[in-house]
Design an enzyme around this catalytic site. Sequence first.
Site, short mmCIF file in Angstrom:
data_model
loop_
_atom_site.label_atom_id
_atom_site.label_comp_id
_atom_site.label_asym_id
_atom_site.label_seq_id
_atom_site.Cartn_x
_atom_site.Cartn_y
_atom_site.Cartn_z
N ASP A 1 50.30 3.46 -12.53
CA ASP A 1 50.22 3.22 -11.10
C ASP A 1 48.76 3.05 -10.65
O ASP A 1 47.86 3.60 -11.27
CB ASP A 1 50.87 4.40 -10.36
CG ASP A 1 51.23 4.05 -8.92
OD1 ASP A 1 51.25 2.85 -8.57
OD2 ASP A 1 51.48 4.99 -8.14
N HIS B 1 46.76 -6.19 -11.20
CA HIS B 1 47.79 -6.22 -12.26
C HIS B 1 47.21 -6.79 -13.56
O HIS B 1 47.56 -6.32 -14.65
CB HIS B 1 49.01 -7.02 -11.80
CG HIS B 1 49.72 -6.39 -10.64
ND1 HIS B 1 50.03 -5.05 -10.61
CD2 HIS B 1 50.16 -6.89 -9.46
CE1 HIS B 1 50.64 -4.75 -9.47
NE2 HIS B 1 50.73 -5.86 -8.74
N LEU C 1 54.18 2.12 -34.17
CA LEU C 1 54.50 2.53 -32.80
C LEU C 1 55.62 1.67 -32.21
O LEU C 1 55.60 0.44 -32.33
CB LEU C 1 53.24 2.39 -31.94
CG LEU C 1 53.40 2.64 -30.43
CD1 LEU C 1 53.66 4.12 -30.14
CD2 LEU C 1 52.15 2.18 -29.67
C1 IPE Z 1 56.16 3.17 -9.98
O1 IPE Z 1 55.09 2.81 -9.15
C2 IPE Z 1 56.65 1.97 -10.72
C3 IPE Z 1 55.76 1.43 -11.75
C4 IPE Z 1 54.64 1.95 -12.14
C5 IPE Z 1 56.24 0.24 -12.39
P1 IPE Z 1 55.32 2.44 -7.62
O2 IPE Z 1 53.98 2.16 -7.06
O3 IPE Z 1 56.35 1.41 -7.48
O4 IPE Z 1 55.91 3.82 -7.04
P2 IPE Z 1 55.99 4.35 -5.55
O5 IPE Z 1 56.63 3.28 -4.72
O6 IPE Z 1 54.60 4.63 -5.09
O7 IPE Z 1 56.80 5.61 -5.64
C1 IPE Z 2 51.56 -0.15 -10.44
O1 IPE Z 2 50.54 -0.40 -9.54
C2 IPE Z 2 52.09 -1.42 -11.04
C3 IPE Z 2 53.45 -1.77 -10.57
C4 IPE Z 2 54.20 -1.03 -9.81
C5 IPE Z 2 53.96 -3.04 -11.01
P1 IPE Z 2 50.84 -0.64 -8.02
O2 IPE Z 2 51.00 -2.11 -7.78
O3 IPE Z 2 51.95 0.21 -7.54
O4 IPE Z 2 49.47 -0.15 -7.37
P2 IPE Z 2 49.28 0.67 -6.03
O5 IPE Z 2 50.13 1.90 -6.12
O6 IPE Z 2 49.69 -0.23 -4.92
O7 IPE Z 2 47.82 0.99 -6.00
MG MG Z 3 52.04 2.10 -6.77
#
Ligand code: IPE
Ligand code: IPE
Ligand code: MG
Length: 247
Positions: free
Chosen positions: A22, A39, A133
């Site tokens: 995240d 990303h 892995l």
């Molecule tokens: C969780 O992250 C999903 C992934 C890392 C793929 P999100 O950014 O979607 O989670 P929330 O919405 O903050 O809970």
């Molecule tokens: C996690 O990073 C990746 C995915 C959920 C695909 P985020 O896109 O949720 O990044 P934040 O939480 O907005 O910083």
């Molecule tokens: Mg996120």
Amino acid sequence: MEARKKQFPNPSIPQHVGIIMDGNGRWANFRKMPRTSGHLEGLKAAKRIIRAAVVRNISFLTLYAFSTENWKRSEQEVSFLMGLISTYIKKEYPFYREQNIRILHTGDRSGLPEKVTNVIDEAAAYTASHTGLTVCLAINYGGRNEIVRGMEKAFKLHAIADSAAGSDRHALENSFRNFLDNPDIPDPDLIIRTAGEKRLSNFLLWQSAYSELFFSDKLWPDWKAGDLDNALVDFRNRKRNYGGIDN
Ligand code: IPE
Ligand code: IPE
Ligand code: MG
């Protein structure tokens, strides 16, 4: 590599690590860049951590790449992510070969574009005989969705008889596992979430029953091998009881 092995003797190495990657969007926001570049950086971090997991003798690594809830994001972000995921999986064959990595998928195939399911299937077939892995990619994954799909499979096969439900719940619990996506992968010993949030966000709900949880404030694109080491050191010092008492 030898030094690493000594630093993390086998019994204390988690066999299966799950990572909720995240913070990509925030990483980009801080730099006044579009979320999509976060990303892209996140992808580089994923490759760094996969490499590190290989060297550290971790057997299974589940990476949460796209949740069943991530469709709520803008069309532009979703299609960028789908494109990125499919391009990357396809592009990395030499890496899987060189690192002896096996690729698996967990998640709901039915909601995914065909180009994504196709590259997942091809990569899984191509790497099926690799013995190092196992990288399990959680794409269009939700823990509740996985459990409900599991229930559907079980009902279709009439595998869960009415009488069984009342008689031996423990046996039922064990057999239900077979209807989840990858029953042969052991439950995650350690689940890591980056970027400061302290929740599972629908990740491996069934399998995380006794996982150790590690939360890091660092945003995912900033993750390096040393961050994984910090989590592994922390894990090594955990005492796991599974509900019992350590006499
Ligand atoms: C969780 O992250 C999903 C992934 C890392 C793929 P999100 O950014 O979607 O989670 P929330 O919405 O903050 O809970
Ligand atoms: C996690 O990073 C990746 C995915 C959920 C695909 P985020 O896109 O949720 O990044 P934040 O939480 O907005 O910083
Ligand atoms: Mg996120």
